[in-house]
Design a protein around this motif. Structure first.
Motif, PDB file in Angstrom:
ATOM      1  N   UNK A  23      14.920   9.965  -0.512  1.00  0.00           N
ATOM      2  CA  UNK A  23      14.702   8.506  -0.585  1.00  0.00           C
ATOM      3  C   UNK A  23      14.978   8.082   0.715  1.00  0.00           C
ATOM      4  N   UNK A  24      13.897   7.093   1.002  1.00  0.00           N
ATOM      5  CA  UNK A  24      14.084   6.146   2.480  1.00  0.00           C
ATOM      6  C   UNK A  24      13.761   4.867   1.902  1.00  0.00           C
ATOM      7  N   UNK A  25      14.623   3.938   2.257  1.00  0.00           N
ATOM      8  CA  UNK A  25      14.506   2.502   1.818  1.00  0.00           C
ATOM      9  C   UNK A  25      14.592   1.684   2.943  1.00  0.00           C
ATOM     10  N   UNK A  26      13.659   0.849   3.265  1.00  0.00           N
ATOM     11  CA  UNK A  26      13.286  -0.063   4.411  1.00  0.00           C
ATOM     12  C   UNK A  26      13.721  -1.523   3.574  1.00  0.00           C
ATOM     13  N   UNK A  27      14.651  -2.040   4.063  1.00  0.00           N
ATOM     14  CA  UNK A  27      14.922  -3.462   3.839  1.00  0.00           C
ATOM     15  C   UNK A  27      14.725  -4.513   4.932  1.00  0.00           C
ATOM     16  N   UNK A  28      13.731  -5.357   4.674  1.00  0.00           N
ATOM     17  CA  UNK A  28      13.472  -6.447   5.702  1.00  0.00           C
ATOM     18  C   UNK A  28      14.068  -7.894   5.150  1.00  0.00           C
ATOM     19  N   UNK A  29      14.629  -8.645   5.933  1.00  0.00           N
ATOM     20  CA  UNK A  29      14.942 -10.170   5.635  1.00  0.00           C
ATOM     21  C   UNK A  29      14.094 -11.044   6.877  1.00  0.00           C
ATOM     22  N   UNK A  30      13.144 -11.563   6.542  1.00  0.00           N
ATOM     23  CA  UNK A  30      12.115 -12.359   7.314  1.00  0.00           C
ATOM     24  C   UNK A  30      12.342 -13.917   7.236  1.00  0.00           C
ATOM     25  N   UNK A  31      12.702 -14.688   8.065  1.00  0.00           N
ATOM     26  CA  UNK A  31      12.797 -16.146   8.163  1.00  0.00           C
ATOM     27  C   UNK A  31      11.640 -16.375   9.120  1.00  0.00           C
ATOM     28  N   UNK A  32      10.499 -17.354   8.572  1.00  0.00           N
ATOM     29  CA  UNK A  32       9.279 -17.639   9.420  1.00  0.00           C
ATOM     30  C   UNK A  32       8.804 -18.932   9.026  1.00  0.00           C
ATOM     31  N   UNK A  33       8.241 -19.414  10.126  1.00  0.00           N
ATOM     32  CA  UNK A  33       7.841 -20.971  10.396  1.00  0.00           C
ATOM     33  C   UNK A  33       6.484 -20.903  10.836  1.00  0.00           C
ATOM     34  N   UNK A  34       5.349 -21.413  10.234  1.00  0.00           N
ATOM     35  CA  UNK A  34       4.367 -21.772  11.143  1.00  0.00           C
ATOM     36  C   UNK A  34       3.748 -23.262  11.084  1.00  0.00           C
ATOM     37  N   UNK A  35       3.461 -23.773  12.102  1.00  0.00           N
ATOM     38  CA  UNK A  35       2.775 -25.048  12.193  1.00  0.00           C
ATOM     39  C   UNK A  35       1.152 -24.924  12.403  1.00  0.00           C
ATOM     40  N   UNK A  36       0.424 -25.106  11.535  1.00  0.00           N
ATOM     41  CA  UNK A  36      -0.865 -25.117  11.574  1.00  0.00           C
ATOM     42  C   UNK A  36      -1.561 -26.281  12.027  1.00  0.00           C
ATOM     43  N   UNK A  56      10.700   4.800  -0.580  1.00  0.00           N
ATOM     44  CA  UNK A  56       9.944   6.167  -0.635  1.00  0.00           C
ATOM     45  C   UNK A  56      10.840   6.907  -1.352  1.00  0.00           C
ATOM     46  N   UNK A  57      10.075   7.563  -2.529  1.00  0.00           N
ATOM     47  CA  UNK A  57      10.786   8.614  -3.085  1.00  0.00           C
ATOM     48  C   UNK A  57      10.062   9.767  -3.353  1.00  0.00           C
ATOM     49  N   UNK A  58      10.790  11.014  -3.333  1.00  0.00           N
ATOM     50  CA  UNK A  58      10.122  12.372  -3.616  1.00  0.00           C
ATOM     51  C   UNK A  58      11.106  13.305  -4.370  1.00  0.00           C
ATOM     52  N   UNK A  60      10.341  17.398  -6.078  1.00  0.00           N
ATOM     53  CA  UNK A  60       9.442  18.437  -6.348  1.00  0.00           C
ATOM     54  C   UNK A  60       8.115  18.302  -5.588  1.00  0.00           C
ATOM     55  N   UNK A  61       8.175  17.645  -4.497  1.00  0.00           N
ATOM     56  CA  UNK A  61       7.274  17.340  -3.555  1.00  0.00           C
ATOM     57  C   UNK A  61       6.058  16.385  -4.214  1.00  0.00           C
ATOM     58  N   UNK A  62       6.549  15.557  -4.977  1.00  0.00           N
ATOM     59  CA  UNK A  62       5.873  14.591  -5.889  1.00  0.00           C
ATOM     60  C   UNK A  62       6.251  13.335  -4.870  1.00  0.00           C
ATOM     61  N   UNK A  63       5.198  12.463  -4.406  1.00  0.00           N
ATOM     62  CA  UNK A  63       5.506  11.381  -3.486  1.00  0.00           C
ATOM     63  C   UNK A  63       5.225  10.047  -4.462  1.00  0.00           C
ATOM     64  N   UNK A  64       6.331   9.299  -4.455  1.00  0.00           N
ATOM     65  CA  UNK A  64       6.235   7.868  -5.250  1.00  0.00           C
ATOM     66  C   UNK A  64       6.919   6.803  -4.334  1.00  0.00           C
ATOM     67  N   UNK A  65       6.270   5.384  -4.587  1.00  0.00           N
ATOM     68  CA  UNK A  65       6.890   4.639  -3.827  1.00  0.00           C
ATOM     69  C   UNK A  65       6.722   3.229  -4.696  1.00  0.00           C
ATOM     70  N   UNK A  66       7.694   2.185  -4.112  1.00  0.00           N
ATOM     71  CA  UNK A  66       7.569   0.984  -4.501  1.00  0.00           C
ATOM     72  C   UNK A  66       8.164  -0.056  -3.430  1.00  0.00           C
ATOM     73  N   UNK A  67       7.675  -1.139  -3.672  1.00  0.00           N
ATOM     74  CA  UNK A  67       8.250  -2.427  -2.944  1.00  0.00           C
ATOM     75  C   UNK A  67       8.599  -3.541  -3.957  1.00  0.00           C
TER      76      UNK A  67
END
Lengths: 444, 481
Positions: A23-36, A56-58, A60-67
């Protein structure tokens, strides 16, 4: 242990307890602002707060994933469990390779500018500066945006990697309108610099003013100087074509090429530059925990590297280049090495040609042959006998990427950091002069 | 269904009003996706993911604030409301034209699109096997050419929303969708390659996958691509000819050169630095743009469509919009802001991609109204010309005036009959030339799926576009050299 690592560890451990081997886990915390902006005033102020995990999950050589969002982990646990129940029902993945053993990436300095975090909380003074800078010139009105982001990420893998990084970024572009003309310019940076922000607005307005009166130019072959905005757009496509996944999927001009093959003029060097901490996209480690490093994609006209993660590297008999996304490799940030010309010197090299300052809607007829067209937008300056003599109405560049890469006559010495809608991978690029570029226009 | 967050949404609206917002809107929005990806029949991976959160919009002193969070607690949502309010208030001093919304009869309703055969009920083994089977048939379909690559993915999604605002709207919706995407590359090394990206998508269930029948048609398409490489010749470019444009291209053309320029926010300049402006100016309703054959409709209410919805994300009930009517610019796509500016009513075009996106004006399902010919009659009426059935390359300028389509499968027409294949014909004309040159349309109405991009940050929303085959008179073609 930080909160993000903690989330990653929980998800990784849950996956292993479920029965996944990796398993590989990428955790992100994003704070963002846009003035258009539109019509010289704010059209909306947008603010985002998100905490997400990609897993990322594996087995028996099967690849599966989620976000998933990680406000609550119960749903993530449920999905991991469901994916485990599915793993035996799919065949081994053609791309499977074990996750890499952890290494110790050298941290990147200078990824965070606290001034950008201040702008995130109080953007109105920057908004006022943008309005003032754009309207300093003789234009009718302007539109555009600036966005500031503060992102923290953590990577946890079943091989023992536990890595963290935080970074700020600024993305902005302004488009100004004057008479028949318009001008657009952009900036991508990890630092706050009000002068550079004002220069973006100012450059857009200057180009709008210079193109306020336009004439038709007949389509044909021209020597064309492409601005860093256009170079960024086209070389984003070229760089993406250098990822192993694009080659595997049949979406690349490099399908029938190998490192060492000549693919461009000798003057051209394009670098994937994750270690350039001035460019958004820079990072010390990839999504598999492999340390990143800067490497040429094209070096002095020769294809130098295909971009890999461990999975595509195994498929190609190569080594990871530290470009992993969780499944497919990706480009981090681009640098096009400067040449020796000033823009004026380049213009003096052109007998009959154009300076194209911006483009959009680049589409390919054939990704392997690289045939494409793209439409100019904003100032197209007409050059005759080494001088700018006017501005042209919109037209297309209609050519083939392999031919254009081999037709570079001069590269500018000033570089610009571009990041906007049409330049999704932050790119540091100069002006470049291409010879005999095909142009096209509607027939009626 | 995720109605459990309705209370959170309603509380957010009340709280924003208590802060002093002139208008408040909150939306719980969840998009759950899953899919399998394959290359040349081999399995790559399986993904099952979702995104959810609450989006808030407020008007404060004429400035618009938007905020989004995926922390689904009152604390998370309250912070989002506070942020939207504070940032809007801080920018109200820069507003020269304070934003106002039109008065509308807003909905209080629940609806969902139906799955005849639940995609989630079809086993993953069956989906992977289907992709492998397509490869097996496609890779053996050619005789001289080699099918180098077939990348294929099969996906499904469910979009759930609860929309409430301070003017009384409360809409709950659930829309499941299915999709197939592929990229096929056919090559004869000494002669070149032909490449085809294509996607199918619709709202509903797995019944669509059976209806699309990729397994049935793609081997035949691949044979045609082989013939294009081996047999196709240069199209006529020495003089104007008549062109029969296939429904696949007509659909894209109406999306690009009618739907987009009819978006009222674009007309008013709100997207000027992104997707651009419009050749249509605010006072151009009623002006002629094409022949009487040219009627273009955008209709969100088509059952099974990719762009299906019954209420937009401002709570306005959806209806068909007649954008060009018998060759005349007839109606713009409106949200409540543009409706107020134009002194009209919203026609329910406000849509957001997900919880992190503001609702903006979007097309749904845009199509050219069919005529009364058959395809054979269209071709019979051409003495010398080209039938362009499908495309790869396309683009249009940012005012939606000059457009270009690179033909993929195309045939010469001589004396009313289809002759040999022609290679890479390019239709590069203005919007007025296209709509003015149409002299007939056939009775077919085919829809094609797309993900329409607009906004900042970019929002890709599901749409259909379509139409009949149409005939254009006297068009100068180009060719990709």
């Amino acid at each position: 242990m930080s909160e993000l690592i903690e989330v990653g560890v929980k998800l990784r451990d849950r996956a292993l307890r479920e029965g996944f081997e990796e398993a590989a886990v990428l955790v992100t915390h994003t704070e963002s602002l846009m003035v258009k902006f539109a019509n010289s005033e704010p059209s909306v102020v947008q603010r985002w707060s998100s905490r997400e995990a990609s897993v990322y999950l594996a087995k028996n050589q099967r690849l599966l994933g989620t976000s998933v969002p990680v406000g609550s982990l119960e749903e993530a646990y449920r999905l991991i469990s469901e994916l485990h129940s599915l793993h035996a029902k799919v065949p081994p993945s053609m791309l499977y390779a074990p996750l890499p053993e952890p290494e110790k990436p050298q941290p990147l300095e200078g990824l965070v500018d606290r001034k950008l975090i201040d702008v995130l909380h109080d953007p109105s003074s920057v908004s006022e500066a943008v309005v003032e800078a754009a309207l300093r010139h003789s234009i009718d009105y302007f539109a555009g945006m600036f966005q500031v982001s503060y992102e923290r990420k953590a990577l946890v893998t079943s091989k023992g990697a536990e890595l963290e990084e935080e970074a700020t970024s600024l993305k902005m572009y302004i488009r100004s309108f004057a008479g028949e003309g318009s001008g657009q310019w952009a900036l991508g940076s990890r630092r706050f610099d009000l002068q550079r922000i004002e220069e973006v607005a100012s450059t857009a307005s200057r180009l709008a003013f210079e193109s306020r009166r336009q004439e038709d130019v007949p389509p044909g072959k021209y020597d064309v100087i492409l601005s860093p905005m256009v170079v960024g757009n086209l070389f984003n496509i070229v760089a993406d074509m250098a990822t192993a996944s694009s080659i595997l999927m049949g979406a690349s001009i490099f399908v029938n090429k190998a490192p060492g093959d000549k693919v461009a003029s000798e003057q051209l060097t394009i670098i994937d530059a994750p270690r350039n901490s001035e460019l958004p996209g820079s990072t010390a480690f990839d999504d598999e925990g492999v340390p990143t490093y800067s490497k040429p994609i094209v070096e002095k006209g020769v294809l130098a590297n295909i971009l890999h993660n461990t999975k595509t590297a195994a498929k190609f008999g190569a080594r990871s280049t530290g470009n992993a996304g969780l499944i497919f490799p990706r480009v981090w940030a681009l640098e096009v090495l400067p040449g020796g010309y000033s823009l004026d010197e380049m213009i003096r090299e052109v007998r009959e040609g154009l300076v194209v300052t911006n483009n959009w809607y680049t589409r390919l007829q054939n990704y392997i042959e690289g045939t494409f067209s793209t439409i100019t937008r904003d100032a197209v300056l007409i050059v005759r006998n080494g001088e700018v003599v006017g501005a042209a109405r919109k037209m297309r560049i209609a050519d083939a990427l392999p031919r254009m890469l081999n037709s570079i006559a001069a590269i500018g010495r000033e570089v610009y950091d571009i990041h906007w809608w049409e330049v999704d991978t932050p790119t540091r690029a100069p002006y470049i002069l291409f010879r005999e570029v095909g142009t096209s226009k509607h027939t009626a | 269904m995720s109605w459990e967050y309705e209370d959170l949404v309603l509380k957010a609206v009340d709280y924003a009003l208590s802060l002093g917002a002139g208008y408040a809107e909150a939306r719980y929005h969840k998009v759950a996706r899953s899919g399998v990806a394959t290359r040349n029949g081999e399995f790559i991976g399986l993904e099952k993911s979702f995104r959810e959160g609450v989006a808030v919009r407020v008007l404060v002193g004429g400035a618009l604030g938007f905020s989004s969070t995926d922390t689904l607690t009152w604390g998370g949502v309250k912070t989002a409301v506070d942020e939207a309010f504070a940032k809007a208030r801080a920018h109200s001093k820069l507003m020269k034209h304070p934003i106002e919304l039109s008065h509308e009869r807003l909905g209080r309703a629940s609806y969902e699109a139906l799955e005849k055969k639940k995609a989630s009920g079809v086993s993953v083994e069956e989906k992977v096997a289907y992709c492998a089977d397509v490869w097996k048939h496609v890779s053996t379909a050619t005789t001289t050419a080699r099918v180098a690559t077939l990348t294929m993915s099969l996906g499904e999604s469910v979009e759930e929303k609860v929309v409430a605002n301070s003017d009384g709207a409360l809409i709950r919706s659930r829309v499941p969708r299915v999709s197939i995407w592929y990229n096929v590359v056919v090559t004869v090394p000494s002669k070149g390659t032909v490449q085809r990206f294509f996607s199918h998508a619709a709202s509903g269930g797995y019944e669509w996958v059976e209806k699309w029948d990729v397994l049935g048609y793609l081997p035949g398409d691949v044979k045609t691509f082989e013939r294009i490489i081996l047999e196709a010749v240069k199209p006529p470019t020495d003089r104007p000819v008549d062109v029969v444009v296939g429904s696949e291209i007509v659909g894209l053309m109406v999306h690009e050169s009618c739907g987009h320029p009819s978006e009222a926010d674009r007309i008013l300049g709100r997207e000027a630095a992104q997707a651009g402006k419009s050749f249509i100016k605010p006072d151009m309703r009623g002006q002629r743009i094409g022949s009487e054959v040219a009627t273009v409709i955008d209709d969100p209410t088509i059952p099974g469509s990719n762009g299906f919805y019954l209420y937009d994300d401002e709570g306005v009930p959806a209806r068909p919009r007649y954008l060009y009517k018998e060759g005349v610019i007839n109606e713009f796509l409106h949200n409540r802001w543009t409706a107020k500016v134009f002194g009209t009513q919203s026609n329910a075009a406000a849509r957001a991609m997900d919880h992190a996106s503001e609702p903006i004006i979007r097309m749904a399902n845009t199509y050219f109204k069919p005529g009364d010919h058959t395809l054979e009659e269209l071709i019979e009426g051409v003495k010398y010309g080209v039938y362009i059935k499908s495309y790869m390359e396309w683009n249009i300028d940012d005012e939606r005036w000059s457009q270009r389509y690179g033909g993929l499968e195309a045939y010469l027409i001589e004396n009313g009959e289809l002759k040999h294949l022609v290679k890479n014909p390019v239709l590069e004309i203005t919007t007025r030339t296209f709509y003015s040159s149409v002299d007939a349309a056939d009775r077919n109405l085919e829809f094609y799926a797309g993900t329409c991009g607009k906004g900042e940050p970019m929002q890709g929303v599901p749409v259909w576009f379509g139409g009949p085959n149409v005939r254009l008179r006297n068009i100068q073609l180009r060719v990709i050299a």
